[in-house]
Design a protein around this motif. Sequence first.
Motif, PDB file in Angstrom:
ATOM      1  N   PHE A 147     -78.996   0.478  38.714  1.00 27.62           N
ATOM      2  CA  PHE A 147     -78.890   0.505  40.174  1.00 27.62           C
ATOM      3  C   PHE A 147     -77.596  -0.115  40.694  1.00 27.62           C
ATOM      4  O   PHE A 147     -77.307  -0.015  41.883  1.00 27.62           O
ATOM      5  CB  PHE A 147     -80.110  -0.176  40.804  1.00 27.62           C
ATOM      6  N   GLU A 175     -84.429   5.021  45.698  1.00 27.37           N
ATOM      7  CA  GLU A 175     -83.178   4.307  45.939  1.00 27.37           C
ATOM      8  C   GLU A 175     -83.461   2.830  46.157  1.00 27.37           C
ATOM      9  O   GLU A 175     -84.269   2.456  47.014  1.00 27.37           O
ATOM     10  CB  GLU A 175     -82.463   4.880  47.164  1.00 27.37           C
ATOM     11  N   CYS A 176     -82.787   1.999  45.361  1.00 25.64           N
ATOM     12  CA  CYS A 176     -82.908   0.552  45.531  1.00 25.64           C
ATOM     13  C   CYS A 176     -82.037   0.159  46.721  1.00 25.64           C
ATOM     14  O   CYS A 176     -80.818   0.353  46.700  1.00 25.64           O
ATOM     15  CB  CYS A 176     -82.463  -0.173  44.263  1.00 25.64           C
TER      16      CYS A 176
END
Length: 191
Positions: A147, A175-176
Amino acid sequence: MTTFYFVRHAQPDFTWSDDMTRPLTAEGEKDSEKVIDAFKNIHIDAAFSSPYLRSVKTIEKTAEMHGLKIYTDMRLRERGKGNNGNNMEMFRRRWSDFDYHEDGGESLRSVQARNISALFDILDAYSDKSIMIGTHGTALSTILNYFDADFGCDDFLRIIDFMPYIIRFDFCGKECVAKKEILIVEKTFNQ
């Protein structure tokens, strides 16, 4: 928003030869109480872990406090260690070449692929939930790298002595969108 709390295990007994059944030291068991304290005011919907004993034991009482069963997943296990694999030269070599592995060992790319596969399966099944995951230093580091491509060897070496260590990841879909360190207990990594 889905939230993951990755809990790197407390201090293991490095004199124990079998990686999968390696227990925590007495000090590691005591430090696991700090994990309980860190989660006292945090709602957790599910608990997952590497099947390795040290990871399960680090989160076991916290899961019990929340009335949760711990689900283990072999994909969340630590990097397969080969001959002479835990030294500074090997750490740097693996981080400079994600496909490199020592004889009998596992590459960081392989560790990352299986951990991310497990993570995405959990994300799909537990959307908008709060999940605790018992993990390991190298396994967690490859997730952090996935990430954030800038996460590298020096970052891995920064957290190598954190046992236990908790970091929160917030996800919007896959999505981080945010990360925050929750607990750092410094110990000496000496294997």
